[in-house]
Motif scaffolding. Structure first.
Motif, mmCIF file in Angstrom:
data_model
loop_
_atom_site.group_PDB
_atom_site.id
_atom_site.type_symbol
_atom_site.label_atom_id
_atom_site.label_comp_id
_atom_site.label_asym_id
_atom_site.label_seq_id
_atom_site.Cartn_x
_atom_site.Cartn_y
_atom_site.Cartn_z
ATOM 1 N N THR A 1 -21.322 -8.181 -5.436
ATOM 2 C CA THR A 1 -20.399 -7.464 -6.312
ATOM 3 C C THR A 1 -20.258 -5.936 -5.631
ATOM 4 O O THR A 1 -19.080 -5.340 -5.801
ATOM 5 C CB THR A 1 -21.126 -7.603 -7.742
ATOM 6 O OG1 THR A 1 -21.273 -8.583 -8.241
ATOM 7 C CG2 THR A 1 -20.579 -6.355 -8.574
ATOM 8 N N ARG B 1 -16.961 -3.902 -4.631
ATOM 9 C CA ARG B 1 -16.832 -2.562 -5.058
ATOM 10 C C ARG B 1 -16.181 -1.585 -4.091
ATOM 11 O O ARG B 1 -15.653 -0.506 -4.588
ATOM 12 C CB ARG B 1 -17.951 -1.891 -5.973
ATOM 13 C CG ARG B 1 -17.886 -2.516 -7.408
ATOM 14 C CD ARG B 1 -19.356 -2.056 -8.075
ATOM 15 N NE ARG B 1 -19.249 -0.529 -8.265
ATOM 16 C CZ ARG B 1 -19.422 -0.174 -9.743
ATOM 17 N NH1 ARG B 1 -19.279 -1.144 -10.637
ATOM 18 N NH2 ARG B 1 -19.504 0.985 -9.984
ATOM 19 N N ARG C 1 -27.091 -1.959 -12.952
ATOM 20 C CA ARG C 1 -26.980 -1.813 -14.344
ATOM 21 C C ARG C 1 -26.170 -2.857 -14.799
ATOM 22 O O ARG C 1 -26.332 -3.392 -15.959
ATOM 23 C CB ARG C 1 -26.567 -0.576 -14.873
ATOM 24 C CG ARG C 1 -27.779 0.589 -14.345
ATOM 25 C CD ARG C 1 -27.437 1.982 -15.072
ATOM 26 N NE ARG C 1 -28.564 3.038 -14.593
ATOM 27 C CZ ARG C 1 -28.357 3.735 -13.776
ATOM 28 N NH1 ARG C 1 -27.084 4.217 -13.520
ATOM 29 N NH2 ARG C 1 -29.393 4.674 -13.686
ATOM 30 N N LEU C 2 -24.961 -3.141 -14.074
ATOM 31 C CA LEU C 2 -24.002 -4.323 -14.629
ATOM 32 C C LEU C 2 -24.566 -5.606 -14.763
ATOM 33 O O LEU C 2 -24.240 -6.128 -15.670
ATOM 34 C CB LEU C 2 -22.981 -4.447 -13.315
ATOM 35 C CG LEU C 2 -21.418 -5.034 -13.881
ATOM 36 C CD1 LEU C 2 -20.723 -4.570 -14.711
ATOM 37 C CD2 LEU C 2 -20.903 -5.218 -12.440
ATOM 38 N N SER D 1 -25.115 -9.992 -6.849
ATOM 39 C CA SER D 1 -25.127 -8.539 -7.049
ATOM 40 C C SER D 1 -24.670 -7.745 -5.815
ATOM 41 O O SER D 1 -23.969 -6.765 -5.710
ATOM 42 C CB SER D 1 -26.609 -7.960 -7.409
ATOM 43 O OG SER D 1 -27.420 -8.752 -8.118
ATOM 44 N N GLU E 1 -24.881 1.608 -10.433
ATOM 45 C CA GLU E 1 -24.165 1.033 -11.360
ATOM 46 C C GLU E 1 -24.045 -0.815 -11.393
ATOM 47 O O GLU E 1 -23.861 -1.290 -12.308
ATOM 48 C CB GLU E 1 -22.490 1.565 -10.858
ATOM 49 C CG GLU E 1 -22.432 2.794 -11.721
ATOM 50 C CD GLU E 1 -21.058 3.567 -11.333
ATOM 51 O OE1 GLU E 1 -21.148 4.592 -11.354
ATOM 52 O OE2 GLU E 1 -20.199 2.841 -10.890
#
Lengths: 388, 485
Positions: B211, B215, B98-99, B208, B95
Motif C-alpha cells: 500500500t 501511494r 493508521r489506515l 501495508s 498514514e
C-alpha cells in the motif's frame, strides 16, 4: 458458494452501513493448535523439547538476559496513549510554526562535545551528556538545539537568503544525578529568526508562543511572559567599568537569584572580582520593578530601555499586551544572550519556567562564523503538560 | 489621519480576496541603525571595541572554537528542503500505518547495551553504537526498534489486550568504520503485530508495505518481495540432527550467501561443527527455486511449506500476488526470526534491500518474559529515496506560504503587524517581514517563499501600482485599497 455475512454493530453515534459480500468457496485455513502463550523455561540446555507443541522447540543459544523492562533511568517510553498526547502537542507546535511561515529543520541528536563547551559556568554545561565514542572522540547528546542551528547556518553560508525563519522539535538530553528524580531527556520546540536585528523579531517569537497557548486553551490569566534585556547588564558594566569578559558568568549568577539565597549570590559575584559596592548597585538594578524605575537608574539614552519600550509597543500591535510584563530579574541561564530575554511563567507560581528565549547576536562568531543577528526560544514538553 | 494602502496582486490561479482594515493612528516606531551583519574579529582580547557599532562590543570570554560546521561523521543535517522530503516520506509511513489501524509508539533512542547483545554473530552486534555513560553504565544508541518494542510489551504485561498492532518511526544507529563512507544513522519505519500466531499477520504486514509503495507511485514492476521461512532450516536441522543452538548462527551465515564467496560460506558453516555432507545438503535446500521443489526435498508434512502456501493464498485475497515470490535463499540477518521472513527488493537489481521482516515468536523469552507470537518489519529511509530517484518519482516540494506582509514605510511596521495578526487569526499562513523593505526585495522574497499573495502596506499607492505593473509576475489583476486611520 459460501455466503459470508459481515455483521457490524453500532459503536458510536455515526452509523456505518454493513456490506454483504459473497465469496467463492476456498479451502479452510490451516488450523494450528499452537498455544498463544508459550511458557519458556529459562534454561541454557540445547535441544530441550516442549511437550504438546507442534512446532519444534527453538532454543537460540542465548544466555538468559536479565533485561530491565523499564526504559533507561530518566527516559520515557511512549505507549499508544502517551504517543497520542505527544503527537497532539507536537502537531500544535508545528502548525503554529507553519502559520507564522517558519520552515522545519532538524539536526543530529549527537554532536561533537566542543559545540557545547562554553566557559561561563552554565548548568547546561555541568549536565552535558557527553562520552567518548568507539573512535575515542568526545561527543555529546545535545542539551539544546541552538548550537546545531548556528552550525547549520554557518555551513549554509551565502547559499541562504536572510532572514531565516526556522523551527524544530527535537529531543535534548542532560546527565543529572538520579537522586533528584528528574528526567534526562525532553523534547523541545524551537523557533529562531536569523538575520533580523530589529525587536520586531523578538515580538514575533513571543506572538507565536501566545498563539500556541491560545490554541490549546491557555489564557493570559493562566500564564504570562517576563521580559528584560541583557543590555541592562551591558550598560551597567560600562557604567561601573566591569570587564566585559565577566558578562557570561555574571548573567549565570544573576539567573540564580530566585533559586539560591541572596548571600550566595553576593558571594559568587564577589568571586568574579567585582567590588562590593558595584555588587550592591547591581542587585538594586535587578530588583527594579518597572521600566520607568529602570530608566531612572540607567538614564534614557541606552538601548536597553529603548528595545524594551519598542517591544511593549509591538506587543500592542500583535495583540498580546496583557501577556507580557517587565521584570528586571530575568536574565535566563544561557551565556550567549545579548539583548532582549523572556520567559513564560505560570501565574499560580507552582511550576518552573514554561519556555524561554532571547536575542543572541554573537553566537556564530564563537564557532568561527561571521556574526549574524539572531533570536529564538526553546519550549519544553514537560511543564506545558503540567499546565494544561 | 493617515491612509494606509494595501496592495495585493494575483499570483496564482486561485484568487484570495484581500482584506480591508482600518487602523487607529499610533506613535511612530523607533528607528535603529544597527547594521545587519557584524564582522567579528576572532580574538581572545577582552573588551576590544568594534568601530562603528552602536552596541557596546561584547566578548564573552570564550576560546575561539574551531567548530566543524558539518554534522558528525555519518550523520545528516536536515535543512528545510531535506526536511520537507523527510516529512513527506514519514507522513506516508504514518498514514499507511493508521489506515491499517495501527497505533503509534516510541521508545528512547538510548537503551542499555544488554538489550542488543545476542551471541549469533550478527552484523548488527559488531556495529553496535555502544559506550559507557557518565555513571559507567554500558548503554547503546539503538540499532533497531524491535528489542525496545519487546521490552515495552513485557513491561505492559496483562494491562494490554492482544493482539497489538503498533508502529513507530525512529532513528537507529550503528558504529561503522568511516572508510566505507556509509551512514551511521538512519530512520526506520516499523510495524509489528504482537499476539497473532497466524500467517494472516505476515500477510497484512506485506500488504501495508505494498500500500505504501503504491501511494508513492512504485509498482510491482519496480519492486517485489522475496519470501521464505526459517522453518525450512528448522526442519532441516531436525532431519539432519543438527543441534538447535546453532540455529541463529547458521541463519546469519546463510544470510551472507549472495554477499561473500560460496567457499567462505562453506568454511563458516564448517566452523559450527556441521558435517560436510550436511553442509552440501543445506546449500542445496537454499538454492531451491520453487515451492514445489522445496516440498520434494522436505516432504509435505512440515509447517514451512504450509505457511508459505497459506501466505501465497492470502496474497491473492489481499490483492498483491504479483508482488511476492518464493526465494529459498532469503533468511534475513537477525537471529530472532522463527517463521516467515521477507525482504523487499528492487527488480533492476541495483539497490540493497528496501525493507525486511518476519515472524519472531521467541524473542520475549530472551528478555525474561513469556513468549508471545510476534511479527514485524523494518523499512529504512535511505534505499527508498534512492529508488525514488532512480524512478524519477521524487516529489517536488517547495516552501509555501499564503501571505507575505510587508510595510513599505518604517512608520507602518505596526500596521503591517496588525494586518498579519488578523490574517493568522483567520487561519492563513503569513510571512511577516519584520522591517520595512523596498518593493524589489519583497517580491524577491515572495517568489522564494512561494507566497500566494503579497500584502504591501504603503502610503503612496500610485507609485506602488506603477512599480507592480512593471514587475513581470504581477502584471495582471493588481488591486489596491485605501483605508483611513
Amino acid at each position: 458458494m459460501r455466503a459470508i455475512h459481515i455483521v457490524t454493530t453500532r459503536l458510536s453515534s455515526s452509523f456505518i452501513r454493513p456490506v454483504l459480500l459473497d465469496f467463492v468457496s476456498c479451502s479452510p485455513l490451516r488450523q494450528f493448535s499452537t498455544p498463544r502463550r508459550f511458557i519458556c523455561a529459562a534454561s541454557k540446555v540445547n535441544g530441550g523439547s516442549r511437550s504438546g507443541s507442534i512446532v519444534a522447540p527453538l532454543v537460540v543459544n542465548e544466555e538468559f538476559q536479565n533485561i530491565d523492562v523499564n526504559p533507561p533511568k530518566g527516559t520515557r517510553d511512549f505507549p499508544p496513549e502517551d504517543m497520542r498526547l505527544r503527537n497532539w502537542l507536537f502537531n500544535h507546535f508545528k502548525e503554529v510554526s507553519r502559520l507564522f511561515g517558519y520552515e522545519e529543520v532538524d539536526f543530529p541528536v549527537l554532536e561533537t562535545e566542543a559545540l557545547f563547551i562554553r566557559k561561563a559556568g552554565e548548568e547546561i554545561r555541568d549536565q552535558l551528556y557527553c562520552f567518548e565514542d568507539r573512535g575515542n572522540r568526545r561527543v555529546a547528546l545535545r542539551p539544546e538545539l541552538t548550537p546545531s542551528l548556528a552550525r547549520l547556518v554557518i555551513q549554509k553560508g551565502k547559499s541562504v537568503s536572510l532572514p531565516l525563519k526556522w523551527f524544530a522539535v527535537g529531543q535534548c538530553w542532560r546527565y543529572e544525578r538520579m537522586t533528584r528524580g528528574r528526567r534526562r531527556e525532553h523534547y523541545q520546540w524551537n523557533m529562531d529568526i536569523i538575520g533580523m536585528p530589529e525587536v520586531t523579531a523578538e515580538a514575533e517569537l513571543i506572538s507565536s508562543i501566545v498563539t500556541f497557548f491560545k490554541r490549546i486553551g491557555i489564557t493570559a490569566s493562566d500564564v504570562g511572559f517576563k521580559v528584560s534585556s541583557r543590555k541592562v547588564l551591558q550598560e551597567f558594566f560600562k557604567k561601573y567599568g566591569v570587564p566585559e569578559d565577566l558578562f557570561g558568568r555574571v548573567c549565570i549568577i544573576i539567573d540564580k537569584i530566585e533559586k539560591i539565597p541572596i548571600d550566595e549570590i553576593k558571594k559568587e559575584l564577589g568571586f568574579t572580582g567585582i567590588s562590593d559596592d558595584a555588587i550592591e548597585q547591581l542587585l538594586q538594578v535587578f530588583s527594579v520593578k518597572s521600566l520607568d524605575d529602570l530608566e531612572d537608574i540607567l538614564g534614557g539614552a541606552g538601548e536597553a530601555i529603548a528595545d524594551l519600550k519598542q517591544l511593549f509597543s509591538l506587543a500592542e500591535k500583535f495583540g498580546y499586551s496583557e501577556w507580557i510584563q517587565f521584570d528586571a530579574s530575568v536574565v535566563r541561564g544561557l551565556a550567549y544572550y545579548t539583548g532582549i530575554v523572556f520567559e513564560g511563567f505560570d501565574r499560580e507560581g507552582k511550576l518552573r519556567a514554561i519556555c524561554g528565549g532571547g536575542r543572541y547576536d554573537r553566537l556564530l562568531s564563537t564557532y568561527g562564523g561571521d556574526d549574524i543577528p539572531a533570536c529564538g526560544f526553546g519550549f519544553g514538553d514537560a511543564v506545558i503538560v503540567e499546565v494544561s
